[in-house]
Design an enzyme around this catalytic site. Structure first.
Site, PDB file in Angstrom:
ATOM      1  N   CYS A  32       3.811  28.791 -16.016  1.00 58.90           N
ATOM      2  CA  CYS A  32       3.479  29.321 -17.343  1.00 58.90           C
ATOM      3  C   CYS A  32       2.969  28.216 -18.250  1.00 58.90           C
ATOM      4  O   CYS A  32       3.606  27.847 -19.247  1.00 58.90           O
ATOM      5  CB  CYS A  32       4.692  30.015 -17.952  1.00 58.90           C
ATOM      6  N   PRO A  46       0.816  -1.220   0.000  1.00 59.48           N
ATOM      7  CA  PRO A  46       0.000   0.000   0.000  1.00 59.48           C
ATOM      8  C   PRO A  46       0.851   1.272   0.000  1.00 59.48           C
ATOM      9  O   PRO A  46       1.821   1.377   0.752  1.00 59.48           O
ATOM     10  CB  PRO A  46      -0.776  -0.113   1.320  1.00 59.48           C
ATOM     11  N   ARG A  85      -0.989  15.894  -9.569  1.00 60.51           N
ATOM     12  CA  ARG A  85      -2.104  14.961  -9.747  1.00 60.51           C
ATOM     13  C   ARG A  85      -3.322  15.546 -10.473  1.00 60.51           C
ATOM     14  O   ARG A  85      -3.869  14.901 -11.357  1.00 60.51           O
ATOM     15  CB  ARG A  85      -2.534  14.354  -8.400  1.00 60.51           C
TER      16      ARG A  85
END
Ligand code: LLP
Length: 402
Positions: free
Chosen positions: A332, A264, A302
């Protein structure tokens, strides 16, 4: 001890260490680990923290201190784990696409290895034969969830040796008398559907009898965490029950009970982490109010990379009227964290917190736009400790030939 940090604690940390800052909460990690060990108390299980989620050495030391083991995805992660104090037998190296020399190096360090290509398995056999135990990573042909970027067990995935090449694996096992101790599968990340794990186990049951030296089955990681209001985390208790039932229906034909391994990452780290940032500018347009932060996808990739949702809160104005904002970074390039998100009224200088930022947050950060990486802070027993300094301009020049 509470398992989440308060907004007051986060504000204080921002005041002390500046922003943007990643904050991790040790007790939350402990709580998640306890959920795993309690649920699987009746099964012979080993948990290896997938440290690709976050490798800060202080976090690794903490993970070790609670009795968890560690899974690595590069030989450098292996070295970090050893440096953090893990015993080699508690370190697992699950690689993909790597040069054989990295496998040799890991073996030199004495850690467990899972190999994921026929090519490296052949090289391993020729070099080590029966003298070093090995795990084989299989691609089980299972699609987990809908996101191809984080689904790894399906028929077009680069990970593992396709299950339909089992005869080739067995040829190598016979030719080199390989000591195959583990069969490994990992079908992806953020897996909601528990039956994906059961399907994976069922695929393995068909082939387990062909490996006489097997002592463990590694089911990888991928437990779901709650990113959004209303999301549910993988029901670990139910998963443990399903795994137990599946194994009791299929005792290992060679008589030895098989240990179950998990790797995990998110489950242990995601909700233990927060990214605290500050609002640089507000920009009103005909259609949208933008809140521009002093961070960007260089710090938290993410949302832009996976369309991932992170809960965002304005901790400087928690009772302000709720309004829609498009929350962006200072890069940018389009680096939108959230489109038209309802947040308590935002003012320049306010502190915004991203939740679930512990796993694959700092770890996937970069220096894009020559911006420095944030500081990291670990809160343990109520005390906040700096565990990584914010980078400085000089760090951008390190390794450049001036
Ligand atoms: N084991 C293996 C072999 C893996 O490839 C991974 C994740 C894990 C375990 C841990 O999976 P977890 O429990 O963290 O879901 N960066 C993405 C997730 C991709 C992870 C890649 N491998 C994200 O931010 O959602």
């Amino acid at each position: 001890m509470s398992e989440s940090l308060t907004t007051e604690q986060l504000k204080e940390i921002a005041g002390t260490f500046g922003t943007p800052v990643y904050v991790y909460h040790a007790e939350h990690i402990n709580g998640q680990y306890k959920k795993l060990t309690a649920a699987f108390a009746r099964t012979d299980t080993r948990f290896f923290y997938a440290c690709k989620a976050l490798t800060n050495i202080n976090v690794l030391r903490h993970i070790k201190s609670i009795g968890c083991q560690v899974d690595c995805s590069s030989v450098n992660e292996v070295k970090l784990a050893l440096l953090a104090g893990f015993e080699p037998e508690h370190v697992l190296y699950t690689s993909n696409g790597i040069h054989f020399s990295e496998i040799e190096e890991a073996i030199g360090l004495g850690v467990n290895i899972n190999i994921d290509s026929l090519s490296n398995l052949q090289k391993f056999g020729a070099r080590f034969g029966h003298s070093y135990p090995v795990g084989v990573r299989l691609r089980p042909g299972i699609m987990a969830g809908g996101n191809l970027k984080i689904s790894t067990g399906h028929d077009k995935s680069k990970f593992g040796i396709p299950i339909d090449q089992l005869d080739k694996i067995l040829t190598l096992v016979n030719e080199y008398d390989l000591l195959v101790r583990t069969l490994h599968i990992h079908t992806g990340s953020d897996i909601q559907d528990l039956d994906i794990f059961v399907k994976g186990i069922e695929v393995l049951f068909d082939i387990i009898p062909k490996f006489r030296d097997l002592s463990s089955i590694d089911l990888g990681g991928g437990f779901k965490v709650s990113y959004k209001e209303g999301d549910v985390e993988t029901d670990i208790g139910l998963l443990a029950k399903k795994v137990r039932e599946a194994f009791s229906d299929h005792p290992n034909p060679n008589g030895k009970p098989l240990q179950v391994w998990f790797e995990p990452g998110k489950f242990l780290l995601s909700a233990a982490g927060y990214l605290v940032s500050e609002v640089n500018v507000l920009k009103e347009t005909n259609t949208t109010t933008f809140a521009g932060l002093n961070t960007g996808f260089n710090h938290l990739l993410r949302p832009m990379f996976y369309d991932a949702y992170h809960r965002i809160e304005n901790i400087s104005n928690p009772f302000g009227p709720v309004k829609p904002y498009t929350i962006t970074g200072n890069i940018c390039e389009t680096d939108t964290f959230a489109w038209d998100r309802m947040v308590n009224e935002i003012r320049e200088g306010d502190l915004l917190v991203f939740y679930n930022a512990g796993a694959y947050g700092f770890e996937m950060s970069s220096n894009f736009n020559s911006r420095v990486k944030p500081a990291e802070v670990l809160v343990k027993d109520g005390k906040a400790q700096l565990i990584r300094k914010r980078e400085e301009f000089e760090d951008l020049l390190r390794n450049q030939i001036l």
